[in-house]
Design a protein around this motif. Sequence first.
Motif, PDB file in Angstrom:
ATOM      1  N   LYS A   6       0.890  -1.165   0.000  1.00 33.68           N
ATOM      2  CA  LYS A   6       0.000   0.000   0.000  1.00 33.68           C
ATOM      3  C   LYS A   6       0.921   1.206   0.000  1.00 33.68           C
ATOM      4  CE  LYS A   6      -2.234   1.253   3.645  1.00 33.68           C
ATOM      5  NZ  LYS A   6      -2.777   2.241   4.552  1.00 33.68           N
ATOM      6  N   ALA A   7       0.831   2.009  -1.054  1.00 27.15           N
ATOM      7  CA  ALA A   7       1.736   3.138  -1.211  1.00 27.15           C
ATOM      8  C   ALA A   7       1.084   4.199  -2.079  1.00 27.15           C
ATOM      9  CB  ALA A   7       3.037   2.673  -1.865  1.00 27.15           C
ATOM     10  N   GLU A   8       1.729   5.357  -2.147  1.00 21.31           N
ATOM     11  CA  GLU A   8       1.277   6.386  -3.066  1.00 21.31           C
ATOM     12  C   GLU A   8       1.609   5.933  -4.484  1.00 21.31           C
ATOM     13  OE1 GLU A   8       1.737  11.166  -3.898  1.00 21.31           O
ATOM     14  OE2 GLU A   8       2.801  10.261  -2.219  1.00 21.31           O
ATOM     15  N   ILE A   9       0.594   5.861  -5.330  1.00 23.19           N
ATOM     16  CA  ILE A   9       0.775   5.452  -6.724  1.00 23.19           C
ATOM     17  C   ILE A   9       0.167   6.544  -7.590  1.00 23.19           C
ATOM     18  CG2 ILE A   9       0.215   3.742  -8.488  1.00 23.19           C
ATOM     19  CD1 ILE A   9       0.166   1.625  -6.252  1.00 23.19           C
ATOM     20  N   ALA A  10       1.025   7.326  -8.235  1.00 19.06           N
ATOM     21  CA  ALA A  10       0.560   8.463  -9.025  1.00 19.06           C
ATOM     22  C   ALA A  10      -0.123   8.013 -10.316  1.00 19.06           C
ATOM     23  CB  ALA A  10       1.729   9.385  -9.342  1.00 19.06           C
ATOM     24  N   ASP A  11       0.409   6.987 -10.960  1.00 15.93           N
ATOM     25  CA  ASP A  11      -0.135   6.505 -12.233  1.00 15.93           C
ATOM     26  C   ASP A  11      -0.399   5.004 -12.127  1.00 15.93           C
ATOM     27  OD1 ASP A  11      -0.809   5.857 -14.840  1.00 15.93           O
ATOM     28  OD2 ASP A  11       1.163   6.343 -15.672  1.00 15.93           O
ATOM     29  N   SER A  12      -1.640   4.644 -11.822  1.00 12.49           N
ATOM     30  CA  SER A  12      -1.963   3.229 -11.614  1.00 12.49           C
ATOM     31  C   SER A  12      -1.884   2.418 -12.904  1.00 12.49           C
ATOM     32  CB  SER A  12      -3.346   3.082 -10.985  1.00 12.49           C
ATOM     33  OG  SER A  12      -4.335   3.633 -11.826  1.00 12.49           O
ATOM     34  N   GLY A  13      -1.840   3.065 -14.049  1.00  7.89           N
ATOM     35  CA  GLY A  13      -1.743   2.359 -15.321  1.00  7.89           C
ATOM     36  C   GLY A  13      -0.327   2.177 -15.817  1.00  7.89           C
ATOM     37  N   ALA A  14       0.652   2.589 -15.029  1.00  2.77           N
ATOM     38  CA  ALA A  14       2.055   2.474 -15.446  1.00  2.77           C
ATOM     39  C   ALA A  14       2.442   1.007 -15.640  1.00  2.77           C
ATOM     40  CB  ALA A  14       2.966   3.125 -14.411  1.00  2.77           C
ATOM     41  N   GLU A  43      -5.313   5.207  -0.043  1.00  4.16           N
ATOM     42  CA  GLU A  43      -6.443   6.127   0.005  1.00  4.16           C
ATOM     43  C   GLU A  43      -6.079   7.437   0.696  1.00  4.16           C
ATOM     44  OE1 GLU A  43      -8.515   2.019  -0.064  1.00  4.16           O
ATOM     45  OE2 GLU A  43      -6.684   2.832   0.779  1.00  4.16           O
ATOM     46  N   THR A  44      -5.125   7.402   1.621  1.00  2.00           N
ATOM     47  CA  THR A  44      -4.712   8.630   2.301  1.00  2.00           C
ATOM     48  C   THR A  44      -3.908   9.540   1.366  1.00  2.00           C
ATOM     49  OG1 THR A  44      -2.700   7.628   3.198  1.00  2.00           O
ATOM     50  CG2 THR A  44      -4.686   7.562   4.585  1.00  2.00           C
ATOM     51  N   LYS A  45      -3.504   9.004   0.225  1.00  3.88           N
ATOM     52  CA  LYS A  45      -2.765   9.782  -0.771  1.00  3.88           C
ATOM     53  C   LYS A  45      -3.579   9.945  -2.058  1.00  3.88           C
ATOM     54  CE  LYS A  45       0.987  10.109   1.689  1.00  3.88           C
ATOM     55  NZ  LYS A  45       1.471  11.358   2.209  1.00  3.88           N
ATOM     56  N   GLY A  46      -4.901   9.760  -1.955  1.00  2.86           N
ATOM     57  CA  GLY A  46      -5.776   9.977  -3.105  1.00  2.86           C
ATOM     58  C   GLY A  46      -6.038   8.759  -3.959  1.00  2.86           C
ATOM     59  N   GLY A  47      -5.541   7.594  -3.549  1.00  2.49           N
ATOM     60  CA  GLY A  47      -5.744   6.371  -4.327  1.00  2.49           C
ATOM     61  C   GLY A  47      -7.065   5.711  -4.024  1.00  2.49           C
ATOM     62  N   GLN A  48      -7.330   4.583  -4.700  1.00  2.00           N
ATOM     63  CA  GLN A  48      -8.609   3.904  -4.536  1.00  2.00           C
ATOM     64  C   GLN A  48      -8.473   2.447  -4.092  1.00  2.00           C
ATOM     65  OE1 GLN A  48      -7.208   4.754  -7.438  1.00  2.00           O
ATOM     66  NE2 GLN A  48      -7.442   3.117  -8.903  1.00  2.00           N
ATOM     67  N   LEU A  84      -4.162  -5.357 -14.450  1.00  2.00           N
ATOM     68  CA  LEU A  84      -4.885  -4.300 -13.758  1.00  2.00           C
ATOM     69  C   LEU A  84      -6.090  -4.901 -13.058  1.00  2.00           C
ATOM     70  CD1 LEU A  84      -4.801  -1.471 -16.449  1.00  2.00           C
ATOM     71  CD2 LEU A  84      -3.591  -1.499 -14.262  1.00  2.00           C
ATOM     72  N   ALA A  85      -6.434  -4.369 -11.896  1.00  2.00           N
ATOM     73  CA  ALA A  85      -7.598  -4.859 -11.153  1.00  2.00           C
ATOM     74  C   ALA A  85      -8.862  -4.605 -11.964  1.00  2.00           C
ATOM     75  CB  ALA A  85      -7.688  -4.172  -9.799  1.00  2.00           C
ATOM     76  N   SER A  86      -9.791  -5.561 -11.912  1.00  2.00           N
ATOM     77  CA  SER A  86     -11.020  -5.446 -12.688  1.00  2.00           C
ATOM     78  C   SER A  86     -12.196  -4.889 -11.889  1.00  2.00           C
ATOM     79  CB  SER A  86     -11.397  -6.819 -13.265  1.00  2.00           C
ATOM     80  OG  SER A  86     -11.637  -7.733 -12.213  1.00  2.00           O
ATOM     81  N   ARG A  87     -12.039  -4.809 -10.567  1.00  2.00           N
ATOM     82  CA  ARG A  87     -13.100  -4.255  -9.717  1.00  2.00           C
ATOM     83  C   ARG A  87     -12.470  -3.672  -8.458  1.00  2.00           C
ATOM     84  NH1 ARG A  87     -15.474  -9.431  -6.826  1.00  2.00           N
ATOM     85  NH2 ARG A  87     -13.735 -10.810  -7.251  1.00  2.00           N
ATOM     86  N   PRO A  88     -13.211  -2.805  -7.757  1.00  2.00           N
ATOM     87  CA  PRO A  88     -12.628  -2.110  -6.603  1.00  2.00           C
ATOM     88  C   PRO A  88     -12.450  -2.995  -5.369  1.00  2.00           C
ATOM     89  CG  PRO A  88     -14.891  -1.386  -6.973  1.00  2.00           C
ATOM     90  CD  PRO A  88     -14.555  -2.336  -8.077  1.00  2.00           C
ATOM     91  N   LEU A  89     -11.378  -2.727  -4.648  1.00  2.26           N
ATOM     92  CA  LEU A  89     -11.143  -3.338  -3.340  1.00  2.26           C
ATOM     93  C   LEU A  89     -10.255  -2.384  -2.555  1.00  2.26           C
ATOM     94  CD1 LEU A  89     -11.497  -5.762  -1.411  1.00  2.26           C
ATOM     95  CD2 LEU A  89      -9.297  -6.592  -2.273  1.00  2.26           C
ATOM     96  N   GLY A  90     -10.819  -1.802  -1.525  1.00  2.00           N
ATOM     97  CA  GLY A  90     -10.071  -0.860  -0.704  1.00  2.00           C
ATOM     98  C   GLY A  90     -10.659  -0.807   0.685  1.00  2.00           C
TER      99      GLY A  90
END
Length: 136
Positions: A6-14, A43-48, A84-90
């Motif tokens: 779990k980290a800050e990820i600016a571009d999840s599609g990289a 999520e604390t850094k704007g992620g999902q 890439l993840a196909s559905r949300p999990l957070g």
Amino acid sequence: MAYAIKAEIADSGAETFVFTAQKTMYGGKRIAVGDTVFLFASETKGGQGLVARGVVTAAEAIPLKPGVERQTPRVSIAVNRTALASRPLGRRELKAFADWQDGRPQTELNFKFYRQATNKIVGLSEPAAAFLAGYF
């Protein structure tokens, strides 16, 4: 072995990710080249939450500082994305799983990532890794 970060990820599609001097807990310090890693955008850094799965291409333990009694082991890793993840999990999806003794993979993830909100690399049990694999 499977891990999650779990980290800050600016571009999840990289295609590749580099994480420098990340805290480790719950066996995370054993991460090594070739291991599977599930990437959660903090999520604390704007992620999902869960965004990708990848393979570790580089792993280096950060030396402990001399003279400091209590230190959290840190590791730097590089990851090539494989899916890439196909559905949300957070946090929102895992929040209900708070009976720490129930043995469910969702509870393991909630405990390891959200009981202490810090970003980190964690080791995963086989059931938790299999559960996460269902998101790809």
